[in-house]
Design a protein around this motif. Structure first.
Motif, PDB file in Angstrom:
ATOM      1  N   GLY A   7       0.970  -1.309   0.255  1.00 45.87           N
ATOM      2  CA  GLY A   7       0.093  -0.318  -0.552  1.00 45.87           C
ATOM      3  C   GLY A   7       0.687   1.175  -0.211  1.00 45.87           C
ATOM      4  O   GLY A   7       1.109   1.070   0.526  1.00 45.87           O
ATOM      5  N   ARG A   8      -0.179   2.302  -0.573  1.00 52.91           N
ATOM      6  CA  ARG A   8       1.014   3.077  -0.167  1.00 52.91           C
ATOM      7  C   ARG A   8       0.265   4.389  -0.570  1.00 52.91           C
ATOM      8  O   ARG A   8      -0.704   4.868  -1.204  1.00 52.91           O
ATOM      9  N   THR A   9       1.093   5.974  -0.535  1.00 55.91           N
ATOM     10  CA  THR A   9      -0.474   6.942   0.156  1.00 55.91           C
ATOM     11  C   THR A   9       0.045   8.437  -0.158  1.00 55.91           C
ATOM     12  O   THR A   9       1.438   8.742   0.619  1.00 55.91           O
ATOM     13  N   GLN A  10       0.103   8.712  -1.433  1.00 56.65           N
ATOM     14  CA  GLN A  10       1.242  10.082  -1.950  1.00 56.65           C
ATOM     15  C   GLN A  10      -0.308  11.444  -1.188  1.00 56.65           C
ATOM     16  O   GLN A  10      -1.483  11.505  -2.059  1.00 56.65           O
ATOM     17  N   HIS A  11      -0.071  12.032  -0.206  1.00 58.96           N
ATOM     18  CA  HIS A  11      -1.302  12.939   0.204  1.00 58.96           C
ATOM     19  C   HIS A  11      -0.553  14.408   0.054  1.00 58.96           C
ATOM     20  O   HIS A  11       0.624  14.865   0.933  1.00 58.96           O
ATOM     21  N   PHE A  12      -1.842  15.319  -0.755  1.00 58.33           N
ATOM     22  CA  PHE A  12      -1.081  16.365  -1.133  1.00 58.33           C
ATOM     23  C   PHE A  12      -2.797  17.741  -0.543  1.00 58.33           C
ATOM     24  O   PHE A  12      -3.379  17.482  -1.196  1.00 58.33           O
ATOM     25  N   MET A  13      -1.584  18.439   0.507  1.00 59.45           N
ATOM     26  CA  MET A  13      -3.072  19.391   1.323  1.00 59.45           C
ATOM     27  C   MET A  13      -2.412  21.133   1.022  1.00 59.45           C
ATOM     28  O   MET A  13      -1.613  20.965   0.959  1.00 59.45           O
ATOM     29  N   THR A  14      -3.744  21.691   0.472  1.00 59.56           N
ATOM     30  CA  THR A  14      -3.006  23.121   1.198  1.00 59.56           C
ATOM     31  C   THR A  14      -4.382  23.222   1.135  1.00 59.56           C
ATOM     32  O   THR A  14      -5.723  23.250   1.280  1.00 59.56           O
ATOM     33  N   SER A  15      -4.498  24.881   2.806  1.00 55.74           N
ATOM     34  CA  SER A  15      -5.508  25.169   2.959  1.00 55.74           C
ATOM     35  C   SER A  15      -5.193  26.040   3.408  1.00 55.74           C
ATOM     36  O   SER A  15      -3.715  26.530   3.858  1.00 55.74           O
ATOM     37  N   ALA A  16      -6.414  26.669   4.153  1.00 54.70           N
ATOM     38  CA  ALA A  16      -5.963  28.281   4.594  1.00 54.70           C
ATOM     39  C   ALA A  16      -7.470  28.584   5.154  1.00 54.70           C
ATOM     40  O   ALA A  16      -9.050  28.354   5.077  1.00 54.70           O
ATOM     41  N   THR A  17      -7.193  29.283   6.365  1.00 51.72           N
ATOM     42  CA  THR A  17      -7.677  29.862   7.239  1.00 51.72           C
ATOM     43  C   THR A  17      -7.941  31.325   7.291  1.00 51.72           C
ATOM     44  O   THR A  17      -6.973  32.179   7.232  1.00 51.72           O
ATOM     45  N   PHE A  18      -9.601  31.950   6.942  1.00 53.93           N
ATOM     46  CA  PHE A  18      -9.593  33.466   7.125  1.00 53.93           C
ATOM     47  C   PHE A  18      -9.511  34.169   8.124  1.00 53.93           C
ATOM     48  O   PHE A  18     -10.000  33.669   9.390  1.00 53.93           O
ATOM     49  N   ASP A  19      -9.921  36.089   7.885  1.00 54.03           N
ATOM     50  CA  ASP A  19      -9.440  36.041   9.026  1.00 54.03           C
ATOM     51  C   ASP A  19     -10.688  36.214   9.649  1.00 54.03           C
ATOM     52  O   ASP A  19     -11.281  36.220  11.287  1.00 54.03           O
ATOM     53  N   ASP A  20     -12.360  36.142   9.502  1.00 54.31           N
ATOM     54  CA  ASP A  20     -13.611  35.532   9.852  1.00 54.31           C
ATOM     55  C   ASP A  20     -13.507  34.279  10.631  1.00 54.31           C
ATOM     56  O   ASP A  20     -14.988  33.931  10.760  1.00 54.31           O
TER      57      ASP A  20
END
Length: 245
Positions: A50-63
């Protein structure tokens, strides 16, 4: 499994994790959290299973709201047939597919908050699995809050197709810092079962607690079975702190 994920036995797992948290200071973005995670699973002879290649981008906003995008590339090697659903069995083989997930949360500190995610994924044998999750939460007072969730999986593979829906209701009530009542109610179309759980907790002194838990299960598959209890359980637990350091 009905109670969650069954851990794979007889394997070795290695993970590589890279992440950073930039604060751009513009576009109303408070902080970002891009990351990469590589999970590599082998059996006891070091054969990759098994193999998992995980790419994530996230953002927390001012509100206080939050958004992320996830892409995963999956590899799974089946040494035995995999039964996902009644009458739906994936044969032995090596399978690869891509997964996407798009999520947006409003500020969870607000009186009313929402969360929505959409995941158009590949699946075993060139199939597809489309997942939709929606959540609405409500804080009536500082002591009373509730949350309702709906999860839907629509699976279509060469080996069969099925839908799985799950509705969940949480209600939490804490009249004081030492007393709380938590309830969980859910219905699954896969098992056609309605389950409920109520937990009462009283911390009668620091480090000492009383728990009373009720669990109930009802089948709803046939007209004569609607809300007919098939399992009920009451558990009482007392913890008493003998001495403090």
């Amino acid at each position: 499994a009905e109670v969650g994920f069954v851990q794979r036995s007889g394997v070795k797992t290695r993970k590589t994790y890279i992440s950073r948290t930039p604060r751009p200071g513009k576009w109303h973005i408070r902080v970002m959290d891009p990351m990469f995670v590589l999970t590599y699973i082998t059996d006891q002879t070091n054969r990759m299973v098994g193999r998992t290649q995980h790419f994530m981008t996230s953002a927390t906003f001012d509100d206080g709201s939050f958004a992320n995008v996830i892409y995963q590339k999956q590899l799974d090697v089946l040494d035995a047939p995999f039964r996902i659903q009644q009458g739906v069995v994936v044969p032995v083989g090596s399978y690869t597919w891509d997964e996407w997930s798009f999520t947006y949360n409003t500020n969870p500190a607000k009186r009313i908050y929402e969360k929505f995610s959409y995941s158009p994924n590949g699946f075993y044998g060139g199939g597809t699995r489309t997942q939709v999750n929606a959540t609405v939460g409500f804080r009536a007072t500082s002591s009373l809050s509730s949350e309702i969730q709906f999860n839907r999986n629509d699976v279509d593979m060469p080996y069969g197709a099925f839908e799985a829906n799950l509705a969940i209701l949480h209600v939490d009530y804490a009249p004081s810092p030492r007393v709380s009542v938590r309830t969980l109610t859910q219905y699954s179309t896969q098992t056609q079962e309605f389950s409920s759980s109520v937990r009462f907790n009283w911390m009668y002194r620091p480090g000492s607690d009383l728990y009373v838990v009720y669990n109930g299960l009802q089948r709803t598959g046939l007209p004569e079975d609607v809300f007919h209890p098939t399992d009920r359980q009451i558990v009482v637990k007392v913890a008493y702190l003998l001495a403090e350091r």
